[in-house]
Motif scaffolding. Structure first.
Motif, PDB file in Angstrom:
ATOM      1  N   THR A   1      -5.398  10.154  -8.105  1.00 58.10           N
ATOM      2  CA  THR A   1      -4.313   9.308  -7.638  1.00 58.10           C
ATOM      3  C   THR A   1      -4.763   7.875  -7.483  1.00 58.10           C
ATOM      4  O   THR A   1      -5.937   7.564  -7.573  1.00 58.10           O
ATOM      5  N   ILE A   2      -3.817   7.029  -7.218  1.00 62.62           N
ATOM      6  CA  ILE A   2      -4.136   5.626  -6.997  1.00 62.62           C
ATOM      7  C   ILE A   2      -3.788   5.277  -5.565  1.00 62.62           C
ATOM      8  O   ILE A   2      -2.627   5.136  -5.215  1.00 62.62           O
ATOM      9  N   PRO A   3      -4.790   5.153  -4.685  1.00 61.07           N
ATOM     10  CA  PRO A   3      -4.498   4.788  -3.318  1.00 61.07           C
ATOM     11  C   PRO A   3      -3.771   3.455  -3.281  1.00 61.07           C
ATOM     12  O   PRO A   3      -4.077   2.562  -4.063  1.00 61.07           O
ATOM     13  N   SER A   4      -2.816   3.320  -2.366  1.00 58.05           N
ATOM     14  CA  SER A   4      -2.054   2.073  -2.364  1.00 58.05           C
ATOM     15  C   SER A   4      -2.294   1.208  -1.144  1.00 58.05           C
ATOM     16  O   SER A   4      -1.619   0.222  -0.945  1.00 58.05           O
ATOM     17  N   ALA A   5      -3.247   1.571  -0.281  1.00 55.02           N
ATOM     18  CA  ALA A   5      -3.617   0.671   0.810  1.00 55.02           C
ATOM     19  C   ALA A   5      -5.076   0.881   1.143  1.00 55.02           C
ATOM     20  O   ALA A   5      -5.643   1.924   0.876  1.00 55.02           O
TER      21      ALA A   5
ATOM     22  N   ARG B   1       1.408  -3.474   1.013  1.00 55.29           N
ATOM     23  CA  ARG B   1       1.188  -4.926   0.992  1.00 55.29           C
ATOM     24  C   ARG B   1       0.783  -5.374   2.388  1.00 55.29           C
ATOM     25  O   ARG B   1       0.941  -4.618   3.345  1.00 55.29           O
ATOM     26  N   CYS B   2       0.279  -6.585   2.521  1.00 56.51           N
ATOM     27  CA  CYS B   2      -0.226  -6.976   3.837  1.00 56.51           C
ATOM     28  C   CYS B   2      -0.200  -8.486   4.020  1.00 56.51           C
ATOM     29  O   CYS B   2      -0.524  -9.240   3.101  1.00 56.51           O
TER      30      CYS B   2
ATOM     31  N   LYS C   1     -11.206  -9.880   3.456  1.00 56.62           N
ATOM     32  CA  LYS C   1     -11.815 -10.347   2.205  1.00 56.62           C
ATOM     33  C   LYS C   1     -12.216  -9.237   1.240  1.00 56.62           C
ATOM     34  O   LYS C   1     -12.392  -9.465   0.058  1.00 56.62           O
ATOM     35  N   PHE C   2     -12.407  -8.014   1.748  1.00 56.05           N
ATOM     36  CA  PHE C   2     -12.824  -6.901   0.898  1.00 56.05           C
ATOM     37  C   PHE C   2     -11.630  -6.095   0.391  1.00 56.05           C
ATOM     38  O   PHE C   2     -11.790  -5.130  -0.352  1.00 56.05           O
ATOM     39  N   CYS C   3     -10.426  -6.450   0.817  1.00 58.53           N
ATOM     40  CA  CYS C   3      -9.272  -5.580   0.608  1.00 58.53           C
ATOM     41  C   CYS C   3      -8.310  -6.146  -0.446  1.00 58.53           C
ATOM     42  O   CYS C   3      -7.891  -7.305  -0.349  1.00 58.53           O
ATOM     43  N   PRO C   4      -7.945  -5.351  -1.440  1.00 56.17           N
ATOM     44  CA  PRO C   4      -7.056  -5.854  -2.489  1.00 56.17           C
ATOM     45  C   PRO C   4      -5.569  -5.826  -2.117  1.00 56.17           C
ATOM     46  O   PRO C   4      -4.756  -6.400  -2.829  1.00 56.17           O
ATOM     47  N   VAL C   5      -5.233  -5.150  -1.003  1.00 49.29           N
ATOM     48  CA  VAL C   5      -3.810  -4.948  -0.688  1.00 49.29           C
ATOM     49  C   VAL C   5      -2.996  -6.248  -0.665  1.00 49.29           C
ATOM     50  O   VAL C   5      -1.908  -6.301  -1.249  1.00 49.29           O
ATOM     51  N   PRO C   6      -3.482  -7.317  -0.013  1.00 48.00           N
ATOM     52  CA  PRO C   6      -2.660  -8.540   0.018  1.00 48.00           C
ATOM     53  C   PRO C   6      -2.313  -9.080  -1.364  1.00 48.00           C
ATOM     54  O   PRO C   6      -1.319  -9.784  -1.543  1.00 48.00           O
ATOM     55  N   LYS C   7      -3.133  -8.749  -2.355  1.00 49.58           N
ATOM     56  CA  LYS C   7      -2.883  -9.282  -3.710  1.00 49.58           C
ATOM     57  C   LYS C   7      -2.030  -8.329  -4.546  1.00 49.58           C
ATOM     58  O   LYS C   7      -1.586  -8.669  -5.627  1.00 49.58           O
ATOM     59  N   LEU C   8      -1.835  -7.110  -4.040  1.00 50.22           N
ATOM     60  CA  LEU C   8      -1.142  -6.107  -4.855  1.00 50.22           C
ATOM     61  C   LEU C   8       0.374  -6.205  -4.801  1.00 50.22           C
ATOM     62  O   LEU C   8       1.060  -5.808  -5.730  1.00 50.22           O
ATOM     63  N   ASP C   9       0.889  -6.686  -3.679  1.00 50.57           N
ATOM     64  CA  ASP C   9       2.338  -6.726  -3.508  1.00 50.57           C
ATOM     65  C   ASP C   9       2.934  -5.350  -3.813  1.00 50.57           C
ATOM     66  O   ASP C   9       3.876  -5.199  -4.589  1.00 50.57           O
ATOM     67  N   GLY C  10       2.345  -4.336  -3.192  1.00 44.39           N
ATOM     68  CA  GLY C  10       2.718  -2.956  -3.507  1.00 44.39           C
ATOM     69  C   GLY C  10       4.029  -2.512  -2.880  1.00 44.39           C
ATOM     70  O   GLY C  10       4.694  -3.250  -2.153  1.00 44.39           O
ATOM     71  N   GLU C  11       4.345  -1.266  -3.159  1.00 47.10           N
ATOM     72  CA  GLU C  11       5.603  -0.663  -2.709  1.00 47.10           C
ATOM     73  C   GLU C  11       5.630  -0.501  -1.184  1.00 47.10           C
ATOM     74  O   GLU C  11       4.620  -0.225  -0.554  1.00 47.10           O
TER      75      GLU C  11
ATOM     76  N   ILE D   1      -0.933   9.217   7.564  1.00 49.77           N
ATOM     77  CA  ILE D   1      -0.089   8.057   7.274  1.00 49.77           C
ATOM     78  C   ILE D   1      -0.911   6.800   7.512  1.00 49.77           C
ATOM     79  O   ILE D   1      -1.554   6.649   8.561  1.00 49.77           O
ATOM     80  N   THR D   2      -0.885   5.916   6.553  1.00 50.29           N
ATOM     81  CA  THR D   2      -1.553   4.641   6.751  1.00 50.29           C
ATOM     82  C   THR D   2      -0.610   3.529   6.301  1.00 50.29           C
ATOM     83  O   THR D   2       0.456   3.798   5.739  1.00 50.29           O
ATOM     84  N   SER D   3      -1.004   2.290   6.531  1.00 51.02           N
ATOM     85  CA  SER D   3      -0.117   1.209   6.121  1.00 51.02           C
ATOM     86  C   SER D   3      -0.816  -0.135   6.149  1.00 51.02           C
ATOM     87  O   SER D   3      -1.705  -0.373   6.979  1.00 51.02           O
ATOM     88  N   GLY D   4      -0.416  -1.010   5.248  1.00 51.19           N
ATOM     89  CA  GLY D   4      -0.748  -2.413   5.374  1.00 51.19           C
ATOM     90  C   GLY D   4       0.234  -2.995   6.393  1.00 51.19           C
ATOM     91  O   GLY D   4       0.912  -2.252   7.113  1.00 51.19           O
ATOM     92  N   VAL D   5       0.323  -4.301   6.449  1.00 53.15           N
ATOM     93  CA  VAL D   5       1.251  -4.915   7.401  1.00 53.15           C
ATOM     94  C   VAL D   5       2.227  -5.781   6.611  1.00 53.15           C
ATOM     95  O   VAL D   5       1.873  -6.862   6.147  1.00 53.15           O
ATOM     96  N   GLU D   6       3.435  -5.282   6.440  1.00 51.98           N
ATOM     97  CA  GLU D   6       4.398  -5.997   5.600  1.00 51.98           C
ATOM     98  C   GLU D   6       4.920  -7.270   6.278  1.00 51.98           C
ATOM     99  O   GLU D   6       4.922  -8.341   5.693  1.00 51.98           O
ATOM    100  N   LYS D   7       5.400  -7.117   7.533  1.00 51.35           N
ATOM    101  CA  LYS D   7       5.980  -8.284   8.227  1.00 51.35           C
ATOM    102  C   LYS D   7       5.226  -8.615   9.506  1.00 51.35           C
ATOM    103  O   LYS D   7       4.863  -9.751   9.742  1.00 51.35           O
TER     104      LYS D   7
END
Ligand code: SF4
Length: 252
Positions: free
Chosen positions: A31-35, A104-105, A110-120, A145-151
């Motif tokens: 799978t492709i982790p998304s966060a 997304r976040c 600095k080590f995390c790609p999530v802010p650049k992914l603009d994911g679902e 359950i995990t999550s970036g920080v959208e807002k």
């Protein structure tokens, strides 16, 4: 050649492997982790000798995974270092539905790609659908359950609480949640039906933390972990890092 703690540490220190395409297709759970720091990278699991390791897929890795009889072998510097079997994942983790609410976040670790992914950003119905798919495999033993920080962190906790309530009403398995803490996140998530809570501690070094996790507060995460133990109880709270957790416990 079964995995031992030393080989596991070596595999984890490299963190990735080049794997034959054919083998990859056989493990439906890839799978492709998304966060989180592994976001955007395909990964797979190797189980051997009672150990389990997740490696991301990287064609340039010094490790190569090849078929070996009915199992697989991991090759390093031309020599096999361990044999084992590839393990299917339900959603990211074997036997676990591991789901990301916001891919997304607003932060910029600095080590995390999530802010650049603009994911679902998954709505509760989508999460439910994925958990149901995992359940239909007959192997579902836990939900993470995990999550970036959208807002905002508060809004993310609100979403997590809503989803945990929905899942708890339908599934009688442990539900773990990993979010950035707020003043009320532990109480709210516990009340919603979460079994365990995880507040990530990226590093215990305050200077490195400030440099690599701008906008986040190490002090706040540590005090939130301490408070969470009072609410969730012993062995139900973690920092997502064993060595950090050991150090954190010595602080508490
Ligand atoms: S808080 Fe940091 S580590 Fe977590 S998703 Fe956002 S940028 Fe990544």
């Amino acid at each position: 050649m079964e995995m031992n703690a030393e080989i596991k540490a070596l595999l984890l220190s490299i963190g990735s492997a080049n794997i034959d395409e054919g083998l990859l297709h056989e493990i439906a759970g890839t799978t492709i982790p998304s966060a989180g720091p592994g976001a955007g990278l395909e990964s797979f699991f190797i189980k051997s000798g009672g150990h389990r390791v997740r490696l991301s897929i990287n064609k340039k890795s010094p490790l190569k995974v090849v078929r070996c009889c009915s199992d697989i072998a991991v090759i390093k510097d031309g020599k096999p270092i361990v044999t084992g079997r590839l393990e299917p994942a339900l959603s990211y983790c074997p036997e676990q539905a591991y789901l990301t609410i916001s891919g997304r976040c607003i932060y910029d670790c600095k080590f995390c790609p999530v802010p650049k992914l603009d994911g679902e950003v998954k709505v509760p119905d989508k999460i439910l659908q994925l958990v149901e798919e995992a359940k239909n495999t007959g192997q579902l033993r836990a939900i993470s359950i995990t999550s970036g920080v959208e807002k905002s962190t508060e809004d993310e906790v609100r979403k997590a609480v809503e989803i945990v309530k929905i899942l708890r009403a339908r599934y009688d398995v442990p539900i773990g949640v990993s979010v950035y803490p707020t003043d009320t996140s532990s109480e709210e998530l516990k009340e919603a039906g979460a079994t365990e809570i995880k507040y990530n501690v990226e590093t215990m070094d305050p200077q490195i933390f400030a440099k690599y996790c701008p906008g986040l507060s190490l002090e706040y995460v540590l005090s939130s972990l301490k408070e969470a133990v009072k609410i969730f109880g012993k062995n139900r709270v973690s920092s997502n890092s064993y060595w950090v957790w050991e150090r954190a416990m010595s602080v508490f």
